[in-house]
Scaffold this motif. Structure first.
Motif, PDB file in Angstrom:
ATOM      1  N   ARG A 137       0.778  -1.164  -0.144  1.00 26.82           N
ATOM      2  CA  ARG A 137       0.193   0.001   0.057  1.00 26.82           C
ATOM      3  C   ARG A 137       1.045   1.308   0.213  1.00 26.82           C
ATOM      4  O   ARG A 137       0.520   2.243  -0.801  1.00 26.82           O
ATOM      5  CB  ARG A 137      -0.966   0.120   1.262  1.00 26.82           C
ATOM      6  CG  ARG A 137      -2.183   0.904   1.126  1.00 26.82           C
ATOM      7  CD  ARG A 137      -2.889   0.682   2.231  1.00 26.82           C
ATOM      8  NE  ARG A 137      -3.855  -0.450   1.801  1.00 26.82           N
ATOM      9  CZ  ARG A 137      -4.794  -0.930   2.353  1.00 26.82           C
ATOM     10  NH1 ARG A 137      -5.264  -0.182   3.452  1.00 26.82           N
ATOM     11  NH2 ARG A 137      -5.702  -2.001   1.840  1.00 26.82           N
ATOM     12  N   ASP A 138       1.961   1.204   0.884  1.00 29.03           N
ATOM     13  CA  ASP A 138       2.955   2.388   0.852  1.00 29.03           C
ATOM     14  C   ASP A 138       3.624   2.767  -0.533  1.00 29.03           C
ATOM     15  O   ASP A 138       3.521   3.718  -0.995  1.00 29.03           O
ATOM     16  CB  ASP A 138       3.670   2.165   1.865  1.00 29.03           C
ATOM     17  CG  ASP A 138       3.259   2.180   3.377  1.00 29.03           C
ATOM     18  OD1 ASP A 138       2.361   3.062   3.542  1.00 29.03           O
ATOM     19  OD2 ASP A 138       4.092   1.876   4.249  1.00 29.03           O
ATOM     20  N   THR A 139       3.788   1.611  -1.139  1.00 25.98           N
ATOM     21  CA  THR A 139       4.562   1.504  -2.378  1.00 25.98           C
ATOM     22  C   THR A 139       3.407   2.234  -3.417  1.00 25.98           C
ATOM     23  O   THR A 139       4.260   2.958  -4.236  1.00 25.98           O
ATOM     24  CB  THR A 139       5.039   0.215  -2.825  1.00 25.98           C
ATOM     25  OG1 THR A 139       6.097  -0.208  -1.794  1.00 25.98           O
ATOM     26  CG2 THR A 139       5.626   0.088  -4.246  1.00 25.98           C
TER      27      THR A 139
ATOM     28  N   ARG B 110       0.156   0.100 -12.572  1.00 28.45           N
ATOM     29  CA  ARG B 110      -0.963   0.383 -13.388  1.00 28.45           C
ATOM     30  C   ARG B 110      -1.359  -1.079 -13.947  1.00 28.45           C
ATOM     31  O   ARG B 110      -2.438  -1.336 -14.037  1.00 28.45           O
ATOM     32  CB  ARG B 110      -0.376   1.179 -14.423  1.00 28.45           C
ATOM     33  CG  ARG B 110      -1.751   1.623 -15.386  1.00 28.45           C
ATOM     34  CD  ARG B 110      -1.010   2.380 -16.416  1.00 28.45           C
ATOM     35  NE  ARG B 110      -0.198   1.452 -17.195  1.00 28.45           N
ATOM     36  CZ  ARG B 110       1.063   2.189 -17.642  1.00 28.45           C
ATOM     37  NH1 ARG B 110       1.746   3.221 -17.135  1.00 28.45           N
ATOM     38  NH2 ARG B 110       1.755   1.543 -18.445  1.00 28.45           N
ATOM     39  N   ASP B 111      -0.445  -1.831 -14.554  1.00 29.88           N
ATOM     40  CA  ASP B 111      -0.843  -2.961 -15.007  1.00 29.88           C
ATOM     41  C   ASP B 111      -0.953  -4.194 -14.466  1.00 29.88           C
ATOM     42  O   ASP B 111      -1.676  -5.200 -14.901  1.00 29.88           O
ATOM     43  CB  ASP B 111       0.173  -3.217 -16.334  1.00 29.88           C
ATOM     44  CG  ASP B 111       0.243  -2.048 -17.221  1.00 29.88           C
ATOM     45  OD1 ASP B 111      -0.362  -1.297 -17.341  1.00 29.88           O
ATOM     46  OD2 ASP B 111       1.339  -1.855 -18.123  1.00 29.88           O
ATOM     47  N   ASN B 112      -0.476  -4.320 -13.313  1.00 29.03           N
ATOM     48  CA  ASN B 112      -0.333  -5.731 -12.651  1.00 29.03           C
ATOM     49  C   ASN B 112      -0.977  -5.693 -11.366  1.00 29.03           C
ATOM     50  O   ASN B 112      -1.307  -6.697 -10.705  1.00 29.03           O
ATOM     51  CB  ASN B 112       0.989  -6.270 -12.521  1.00 29.03           C
ATOM     52  CG  ASN B 112       1.547  -6.621 -13.765  1.00 29.03           C
ATOM     53  OD1 ASN B 112       0.987  -7.045 -14.788  1.00 29.03           O
ATOM     54  ND2 ASN B 112       2.889  -5.763 -14.028  1.00 29.03           N
ATOM     55  N   LEU B 113      -0.965  -4.602 -10.711  1.00 28.64           N
ATOM     56  CA  LEU B 113      -1.623  -4.360  -9.148  1.00 28.64           C
ATOM     57  C   LEU B 113      -2.864  -3.968  -9.095  1.00 28.64           C
ATOM     58  O   LEU B 113      -3.746  -4.385  -8.549  1.00 28.64           O
ATOM     59  CB  LEU B 113      -0.662  -3.654  -8.316  1.00 28.64           C
ATOM     60  CG  LEU B 113       0.681  -4.375  -7.992  1.00 28.64           C
ATOM     61  CD1 LEU B 113       1.664  -3.330  -7.164  1.00 28.64           C
ATOM     62  CD2 LEU B 113       0.615  -5.733  -7.595  1.00 28.64           C
ATOM     63  N   ILE B 114      -3.130  -2.816  -9.697  1.00 31.58           N
ATOM     64  CA  ILE B 114      -4.539  -2.176  -9.867  1.00 31.58           C
ATOM     65  C   ILE B 114      -5.315  -2.493 -10.844  1.00 31.58           C
ATOM     66  O   ILE B 114      -5.411  -1.558 -11.723  1.00 31.58           O
ATOM     67  CB  ILE B 114      -4.224  -0.382  -9.607  1.00 31.58           C
ATOM     68  CG1 ILE B 114      -3.158  -0.283  -8.333  1.00 31.58           C
ATOM     69  CG2 ILE B 114      -5.674   0.037  -9.302  1.00 31.58           C
ATOM     70  CD1 ILE B 114      -3.730  -0.521  -6.953  1.00 31.58           C
TER      71      ILE B 114
ATOM     72  N   THR C  82     -12.577  -3.842  -7.804  1.00 30.46           N
ATOM     73  CA  THR C  82     -14.131  -4.367  -7.606  1.00 30.46           C
ATOM     74  C   THR C  82     -13.906  -4.981  -6.294  1.00 30.46           C
ATOM     75  O   THR C  82     -14.602  -4.972  -5.447  1.00 30.46           O
ATOM     76  CB  THR C  82     -14.474  -5.325  -8.880  1.00 30.46           C
ATOM     77  OG1 THR C  82     -14.619  -4.264  -9.745  1.00 30.46           O
ATOM     78  CG2 THR C  82     -16.015  -5.758  -8.487  1.00 30.46           C
ATOM     79  N   ASN C  83     -12.874  -6.003  -6.145  1.00 29.40           N
ATOM     80  CA  ASN C  83     -13.071  -6.938  -5.177  1.00 29.40           C
ATOM     81  C   ASN C  83     -11.938  -6.781  -3.983  1.00 29.40           C
ATOM     82  O   ASN C  83     -11.948  -7.275  -3.048  1.00 29.40           O
ATOM     83  CB  ASN C  83     -12.911  -8.312  -5.554  1.00 29.40           C
ATOM     84  CG  ASN C  83     -13.901  -8.870  -6.896  1.00 29.40           C
ATOM     85  OD1 ASN C  83     -15.001  -8.407  -6.591  1.00 29.40           O
ATOM     86  ND2 ASN C  83     -13.416  -9.276  -7.776  1.00 29.40           N
ATOM     87  N   GLY C  84     -11.140  -6.043  -4.323  1.00 37.02           N
ATOM     88  CA  GLY C  84     -10.080  -5.601  -3.336  1.00 37.02           C
ATOM     89  C   GLY C  84      -8.826  -6.693  -3.539  1.00 37.02           C
ATOM     90  O   GLY C  84      -8.964  -7.663  -4.125  1.00 37.02           O
ATOM     91  N   PHE C  85      -7.674  -6.047  -2.697  1.00 35.49           N
ATOM     92  CA  PHE C  85      -6.592  -7.137  -2.938  1.00 35.49           C
ATOM     93  C   PHE C  85      -6.813  -8.465  -2.340  1.00 35.49           C
ATOM     94  O   PHE C  85      -7.257  -8.609  -1.239  1.00 35.49           O
ATOM     95  CB  PHE C  85      -5.278  -6.510  -2.013  1.00 35.49           C
ATOM     96  CG  PHE C  85      -4.784  -5.358  -2.809  1.00 35.49           C
ATOM     97  CD1 PHE C  85      -3.928  -5.316  -4.254  1.00 35.49           C
ATOM     98  CD2 PHE C  85      -5.019  -4.115  -2.411  1.00 35.49           C
ATOM     99  CE1 PHE C  85      -3.515  -4.216  -4.790  1.00 35.49           C
ATOM    100  CE2 PHE C  85      -4.496  -2.732  -2.962  1.00 35.49           C
ATOM    101  CZ  PHE C  85      -3.784  -3.135  -4.179  1.00 35.49           C
TER     102      PHE C  85
ATOM    103  N   ASP D  95     -10.006  -3.143   4.337  1.00 35.19           N
ATOM    104  CA  ASP D  95      -8.786  -2.984   4.520  1.00 35.19           C
ATOM    105  C   ASP D  95      -8.097  -3.613   3.210  1.00 35.19           C
ATOM    106  O   ASP D  95      -6.811  -3.076   3.248  1.00 35.19           O
ATOM    107  CB  ASP D  95      -8.189  -3.815   5.654  1.00 35.19           C
ATOM    108  CG  ASP D  95      -8.851  -3.388   7.026  1.00 35.19           C
ATOM    109  OD1 ASP D  95      -9.038  -2.047   7.247  1.00 35.19           O
ATOM    110  OD2 ASP D  95      -9.110  -4.150   8.234  1.00 35.19           O
ATOM    111  N   ARG D  96      -8.719  -3.905   2.178  1.00 35.90           N
ATOM    112  CA  ARG D  96      -8.136  -4.504   1.054  1.00 35.90           C
ATOM    113  C   ARG D  96      -8.455  -3.695   0.066  1.00 35.90           C
ATOM    114  O   ARG D  96      -8.072  -3.901  -1.160  1.00 35.90           O
ATOM    115  CB  ARG D  96      -8.514  -6.050   0.727  1.00 35.90           C
ATOM    116  CG  ARG D  96      -8.008  -7.212   1.893  1.00 35.90           C
ATOM    117  CD  ARG D  96      -8.626  -8.118   1.663  1.00 35.90           C
ATOM    118  NE  ARG D  96     -10.023  -8.436   1.587  1.00 35.90           N
ATOM    119  CZ  ARG D  96     -10.760  -8.567   0.407  1.00 35.90           C
ATOM    120  NH1 ARG D  96     -10.450  -8.552  -0.811  1.00 35.90           N
ATOM    121  NH2 ARG D  96     -12.215  -8.760   0.631  1.00 35.90           N
ATOM    122  N   ARG D  97      -9.100  -2.758   0.034  1.00 30.74           N
ATOM    123  CA  ARG D  97      -9.771  -1.900  -0.992  1.00 30.74           C
ATOM    124  C   ARG D  97      -8.353  -1.068  -1.927  1.00 30.74           C
ATOM    125  O   ARG D  97      -7.396  -0.655  -1.087  1.00 30.74           O
ATOM    126  CB  ARG D  97     -10.457  -0.644  -0.667  1.00 30.74           C
ATOM    127  CG  ARG D  97     -11.856  -1.263  -0.214  1.00 30.74           C
ATOM    128  CD  ARG D  97     -12.871  -0.273   0.025  1.00 30.74           C
ATOM    129  NE  ARG D  97     -13.012   0.496  -1.160  1.00 30.74           N
ATOM    130  CZ  ARG D  97     -13.443   2.089  -0.743  1.00 30.74           C
ATOM    131  NH1 ARG D  97     -13.449   2.393   0.148  1.00 30.74           N
ATOM    132  NH2 ARG D  97     -13.416   2.872  -1.921  1.00 30.74           N
TER     133      ARG D  97
END
Length: 94
Positions: free
Chosen positions: A2-4, A36-40, A46-49, A90-92
């Protein structure tokens, strides 16, 4: 993580302390591209991490079964248990 995502520049600054050969501009662009391409992804938005789309996971298992003979083909519920995930808030991905 999240910090990254919130501060990619800070993450790259930490990298540069450990790798003198890295170039800040290049690594920052690479990290932004990975975020941008792999994490978000749309699924994460929609579902969170950490969440899994059960239909998609089932299709992945079916694809594996094309080349691997299972003694017993696993069911989605045996592969992934969402009860171990943190609450959605907490996963959003903001």
């Amino acid at each position: 993580m999240r910090d990254t995502i919130r501060n990619p520049g800070g993450a790259i600054d930490a990298l540069l302390k450990r790798d003198e050969s890295a170039r800040k501009e290049v690594e920052l662009e690479r990290l932004r591209m990975a975020i941008r391409d792999n994490l978000i992804t749309p699924e994460v938005r929609t579902n969170g991490f950490g969440a899994v789309d059960n239909a998609r996971l089932e299709e992945s298992i079916n694809q594996l079964a094309l080349t691997y003979t299972f003694k017993a083909k696993p069911k989605v519920e045996a592969v992934f248990d969402s009860s171990f995930l943190a609450p959605f808030a907490d996963r959003r991905a903001n």
